[in-house]
Design an enzyme around this catalytic site. Sequence first.
Site, PDB file in Angstrom:
ATOM      1  N   CYS A 119     -33.708   3.555  -7.480  1.00 39.37           N
ATOM      2  CA  CYS A 119     -32.898   2.517  -6.833  1.00 39.37           C
ATOM      3  C   CYS A 119     -33.586   2.104  -5.535  1.00 39.37           C
ATOM      4  O   CYS A 119     -33.861   2.953  -4.674  1.00 39.37           O
ATOM      5  CB  CYS A 119     -31.490   3.037  -6.551  1.00 39.37           C
ATOM      6  SG  CYS A 119     -30.547   1.971  -5.450  1.00 39.37           S
TER       7      CYS A 119
ATOM      8  N   CYS B 138     -31.619   3.078  -2.363  1.00 40.46           N
ATOM      9  CA  CYS B 138     -31.647   4.534  -2.138  1.00 40.46           C
ATOM     10  C   CYS B 138     -32.998   4.929  -1.529  1.00 40.46           C
ATOM     11  O   CYS B 138     -33.056   5.786  -0.635  1.00 40.46           O
ATOM     12  CB  CYS B 138     -31.398   5.293  -3.436  1.00 40.46           C
ATOM     13  SG  CYS B 138     -29.649   5.386  -3.919  1.00 40.46           S
TER      14      CYS B 138
ATOM     15  N   HIS C 233     -24.764   6.291  -3.538  1.00 37.85           N
ATOM     16  CA  HIS C 233     -25.124   5.234  -4.474  1.00 37.85           C
ATOM     17  C   HIS C 233     -23.916   4.783  -5.268  1.00 37.85           C
ATOM     18  O   HIS C 233     -23.348   5.534  -6.056  1.00 37.85           O
ATOM     19  CB  HIS C 233     -26.224   5.688  -5.448  1.00 37.85           C
ATOM     20  CG  HIS C 233     -26.576   4.615  -6.443  1.00 37.85           C
ATOM     21  ND1 HIS C 233     -27.540   3.666  -6.192  1.00 37.85           N
ATOM     22  CD2 HIS C 233     -26.036   4.297  -7.642  1.00 37.85           C
ATOM     23  CE1 HIS C 233     -27.593   2.824  -7.209  1.00 37.85           C
ATOM     24  NE2 HIS C 233     -26.695   3.191  -8.105  1.00 37.85           N
TER      25      HIS C 233
ATOM     26  N   ASN D 137     -22.177  -9.827  -3.292  1.00 36.75           N
ATOM     27  CA  ASN D 137     -22.378 -10.350  -4.641  1.00 36.75           C
ATOM     28  C   ASN D 137     -22.148  -9.206  -5.611  1.00 36.75           C
ATOM     29  O   ASN D 137     -22.830  -8.180  -5.537  1.00 36.75           O
ATOM     30  CB  ASN D 137     -23.802 -10.895  -4.795  1.00 36.75           C
ATOM     31  CG  ASN D 137     -24.066 -12.080  -3.888  1.00 36.75           C
ATOM     32  OD1 ASN D 137     -23.187 -12.895  -3.646  1.00 36.75           O
ATOM     33  ND2 ASN D 137     -25.284 -12.177  -3.366  1.00 36.75           N
TER      34      ASN D 137
ATOM     35  N   THR E 137     -28.746  -8.829  -7.282  1.00 35.04           N
ATOM     36  CA  THR E 137     -30.061  -8.489  -7.833  1.00 35.04           C
ATOM     37  C   THR E 137     -30.430  -7.026  -7.604  1.00 35.04           C
ATOM     38  O   THR E 137     -31.292  -6.502  -8.302  1.00 35.04           O
ATOM     39  CB  THR E 137     -31.167  -9.374  -7.208  1.00 35.04           C
ATOM     40  OG1 THR E 137     -31.158  -9.203  -5.793  1.00 35.04           O
ATOM     41  CG2 THR E 137     -30.946 -10.842  -7.550  1.00 35.04           C
TER      42      THR E 137
ATOM     43  N   HIS F 103     -27.271  -1.569  -5.916  1.00 35.91           N
ATOM     44  CA  HIS F 103     -26.727  -0.591  -4.960  1.00 35.91           C
ATOM     45  C   HIS F 103     -25.838  -1.431  -4.048  1.00 35.91           C
ATOM     46  O   HIS F 103     -26.330  -2.364  -3.390  1.00 35.91           O
ATOM     47  CB  HIS F 103     -27.856   0.092  -4.184  1.00 35.91           C
ATOM     48  CG  HIS F 103     -27.407   1.141  -3.203  1.00 35.91           C
ATOM     49  ND1 HIS F 103     -27.887   2.446  -3.215  1.00 35.91           N
ATOM     50  CD2 HIS F 103     -26.531   1.075  -2.177  1.00 35.91           C
ATOM     51  CE1 HIS F 103     -27.318   3.132  -2.222  1.00 35.91           C
ATOM     52  NE2 HIS F 103     -26.479   2.312  -1.577  1.00 35.91           N
TER      53      HIS F 103
ATOM     54  N   HIS G  14     -24.019  -3.497  -1.536  1.00 42.44           N
ATOM     55  CA  HIS G  14     -24.461  -3.911  -0.198  1.00 42.44           C
ATOM     56  C   HIS G  14     -23.654  -5.106   0.264  1.00 42.44           C
ATOM     57  O   HIS G  14     -23.269  -5.960  -0.527  1.00 42.44           O
ATOM     58  CB  HIS G  14     -25.959  -4.238  -0.180  1.00 42.44           C
ATOM     59  CG  HIS G  14     -26.395  -5.209  -1.233  1.00 42.44           C
ATOM     60  ND1 HIS G  14     -26.599  -4.835  -2.542  1.00 42.44           N
ATOM     61  CD2 HIS G  14     -26.638  -6.538  -1.187  1.00 42.44           C
ATOM     62  CE1 HIS G  14     -26.968  -5.892  -3.248  1.00 42.44           C
ATOM     63  NE2 HIS G  14     -26.992  -6.949  -2.450  1.00 42.44           N
TER      64      HIS G  14
ATOM     65  N   HIS H 225     -23.896  -8.318   2.738  1.00 42.13           N
ATOM     66  CA  HIS H 225     -24.739  -9.194   3.548  1.00 42.13           C
ATOM     67  C   HIS H 225     -23.959  -9.574   4.799  1.00 42.13           C
ATOM     68  O   HIS H 225     -22.777  -9.937   4.707  1.00 42.13           O
ATOM     69  CB  HIS H 225     -25.053 -10.491   2.800  1.00 42.13           C
ATOM     70  CG  HIS H 225     -25.822 -10.336   1.530  1.00 42.13           C
ATOM     71  ND1 HIS H 225     -27.168 -10.606   1.442  1.00 42.13           N
ATOM     72  CD2 HIS H 225     -25.443  -9.951   0.287  1.00 42.13           C
ATOM     73  CE1 HIS H 225     -27.586 -10.405   0.203  1.00 42.13           C
ATOM     74  NE2 HIS H 225     -26.549 -10.018  -0.528  1.00 42.13           N
TER      75      HIS H 225
HETATM   76  P1  5GP Z   1     -28.245  -9.503  -3.781  1.00 41.82           P
HETATM   77  O1  5GP Z   1     -28.956 -10.702  -4.363  1.00 41.82           O
HETATM   78  O2  5GP Z   1     -28.327  -8.313  -4.718  1.00 41.82           O
HETATM   79  O3  5GP Z   1     -26.851  -9.775  -3.308  1.00 41.82           O
HETATM   80  O4  5GP Z   1     -29.030  -9.140  -2.463  1.00 41.82           O
HETATM   81  C1  5GP Z   1     -30.186  -8.380  -2.463  1.00 41.82           C
HETATM   82  C2  5GP Z   1     -30.853  -8.676  -1.152  1.00 41.82           C
HETATM   83  O5  5GP Z   1     -31.819  -7.671  -0.927  1.00 41.82           O
HETATM   84  C3  5GP Z   1     -31.586 -10.030  -1.126  1.00 41.82           C
HETATM   85  O6  5GP Z   1     -31.070 -10.827  -0.076  1.00 41.82           O
HETATM   86  C4  5GP Z   1     -33.044  -9.634  -0.900  1.00 41.82           C
HETATM   87  O7  5GP Z   1     -33.736 -10.528  -0.045  1.00 41.82           O
HETATM   88  C5  5GP Z   1     -32.924  -8.251  -0.307  1.00 41.82           C
HETATM   89  N1  5GP Z   1     -34.053  -7.378  -0.591  1.00 41.82           N
HETATM   90  C6  5GP Z   1     -34.643  -7.213  -1.808  1.00 41.82           C
HETATM   91  N2  5GP Z   1     -35.647  -6.320  -1.716  1.00 41.82           N
HETATM   92  C7  5GP Z   1     -35.690  -5.934  -0.397  1.00 41.82           C
HETATM   93  C8  5GP Z   1     -36.532  -5.021   0.316  1.00 41.82           C
HETATM   94  O8  5GP Z   1     -37.421  -4.378  -0.221  1.00 41.82           O
HETATM   95  N3  5GP Z   1     -36.288  -4.878   1.642  1.00 41.82           N
HETATM   96  C9  5GP Z   1     -35.286  -5.575   2.278  1.00 41.82           C
HETATM   97  N4  5GP Z   1     -35.159  -5.372   3.587  1.00 41.82           N
HETATM   98  N5  5GP Z   1     -34.484  -6.432   1.628  1.00 41.82           N
HETATM   99  C10 5GP Z   1     -34.683  -6.609   0.302  1.00 41.82           C
HETATM  100 ZN    ZN Z   2     -28.935   3.364  -4.708  1.00 47.87          ZN
END
Ligand code: 5GP
Ligand code: ZN
Length: 111
Positions: A3, A6, A45, A84, A92, A95, A97, A99
């Site tokens: 992950c 993680c 997680h 999301n 995407t 895990h 999260h 924003h």
């Molecule tokens: P999701 O699309 O799942 O809601 O948000 C995933 C977020 O993780 C995206 O905004 C993306 O830019 C961010 N992200 C993806 N990979 C990494 C990474 O390796 N480091 C950091 N700091 N952010 C990441």
């Molecule tokens: Zn995780």
Amino acid sequence: MDCLFCKIIAGEIPSKKVYEDAHCYAFYDINPQAETHFLVVPKTHLASANEITAENAAEIAHIFTVIPKICKDLGLESYRIINNCGAGAGQTVLHLHFHVLSGSNLGERLV
Ligand code: 5GP
Ligand code: ZN
């Protein structure tokens, strides 16, 4: 577990830390969508908001006490919190999260 977040929490993948305590970790998004854009994740997680239960809800509540403190420390008066949940909503990384976005480019529209 394979992950990304993680691994970021464990320090195996570098990140720009905003805040950390025993229960959560906050770090700047690698692809910011606003002048300030960071993510807050539980150290436990959970794949998505679908895995929030009465048993782990305190960890999520904790995150929502931490976010205003971080924003105050960063001098952010106005901000948007987004989660999301699921691929169809743009998740995407599997895990959980949150924003946190702030800046002059935030409009009233959510989508
Ligand atoms: P999701 O699309 O799942 O809601 O948000 C995933 C977020 O993780 C995206 O905004 C993306 O830019 C961010 N992200 C993806 N990979 C990494 C990474 O390796 N480091 C950091 N700091 N952010 C990441
Ligand atoms: Zn995780």
